[in-house]
Design a protein around this motif. Structure first.
Motif, PDB file in Angstrom:
ATOM      1  N   SER A  34      60.282  -6.035 -53.375  1.00 42.52           N
ATOM      2  CA  SER A  34      59.305  -5.016 -53.820  1.00 42.52           C
ATOM      3  C   SER A  34      58.497  -5.615 -54.982  1.00 42.52           C
ATOM      4  N   ASN A  35      58.426  -7.019 -55.169  1.00 44.27           N
ATOM      5  CA  ASN A  35      57.584  -7.748 -56.269  1.00 44.27           C
ATOM      6  C   ASN A  35      56.407  -8.471 -55.330  1.00 44.27           C
ATOM      7  N   THR A  36      55.513  -7.330 -55.116  1.00 46.12           N
ATOM      8  CA  THR A  36      54.379  -7.693 -54.294  1.00 46.12           C
ATOM      9  C   THR A  36      53.764  -9.097 -54.749  1.00 46.12           C
ATOM     10  N   GLU A  37      53.717  -9.316 -56.286  1.00 46.08           N
ATOM     11  CA  GLU A  37      53.187 -10.579 -56.731  1.00 46.08           C
ATOM     12  C   GLU A  37      53.782 -11.756 -56.328  1.00 46.08           C
ATOM     13  N   MET A  38      54.984 -11.791 -56.285  1.00 43.86           N
ATOM     14  CA  MET A  38      55.547 -12.965 -55.703  1.00 43.86           C
ATOM     15  C   MET A  38      56.271 -13.111 -54.628  1.00 43.86           C
ATOM     16  N   ALA A  39      56.309 -12.169 -53.834  1.00 43.02           N
ATOM     17  CA  ALA A  39      56.925 -11.820 -52.515  1.00 43.02           C
ATOM     18  C   ALA A  39      56.953 -13.343 -51.746  1.00 43.02           C
ATOM     19  N   GLY A  40      55.660 -13.857 -51.594  1.00 43.09           N
ATOM     20  CA  GLY A  40      55.366 -14.970 -50.585  1.00 43.09           C
ATOM     21  C   GLY A  40      56.158 -16.209 -51.144  1.00 43.09           C
ATOM     22  N   MET A  41      56.475 -16.141 -52.424  1.00 35.52           N
ATOM     23  CA  MET A  41      57.242 -17.357 -53.119  1.00 35.52           C
ATOM     24  C   MET A  41      58.852 -17.210 -52.850  1.00 35.52           C
TER      25      MET A  41
END
Length: 117
Positions: A34-41
């Motif tokens: 749910s953390n869209t800012e860090m989802a890629g990491m």
């Protein structure tokens, strides 16, 4: 859980640790998604948490039914929990849930190692 139902009472502490770890891993995975800012990491962290949660649940069920493979499952579960803890720890400075999950995974790994002895 009603402990009087558990076939082998000596497993109760480890069963509880596995169940708590599975719950924490699921929460960590959900929060990471749910953390869209860090989802890629967070991809590897999420995958490790899902695997760890499944392993913990399976190990808990096998202990509850007194499987002859309890020691092998506890060993595998401890390894999975340690790997998950290392991955979650990488993100622990950015997300509190990852730090909590790493701590819970380490505690579960220790309980599983205790079962092997």
């Amino acid at each position: 859980m009603n402990t009087s139902i558990l076939k082998n009472q000596q497993y109760q502490t480890c069963v509880d640790a596995c169940n708590n770890c599975a719950e924490c891993c699921e929460a960590c995975c959900t929060e990471c998604m749910s953390n869209t800012e860090m989802a890629g990491m967070m991809g590897r962290c999420m995958m490790m948490c899902r695997d760890c949660a499944d392993m913990c649940r399976m190990t808990s069920m096998m202990m509850a039914r007194g499987s002859e493979y309890v020691k092998q499952m506890c060993n595998m579960c401890a390894d999975m929990c340690e790997a998950c803890a290392m991955e979650c720890e990488k993100m622990g400075g950015k997300m509190e849930i990852c730090k909590q999950c790493a701590d819970m995974c380490r505690m579960c790994a220790q309980e599983c190692r205790n079962m092997i002895r």
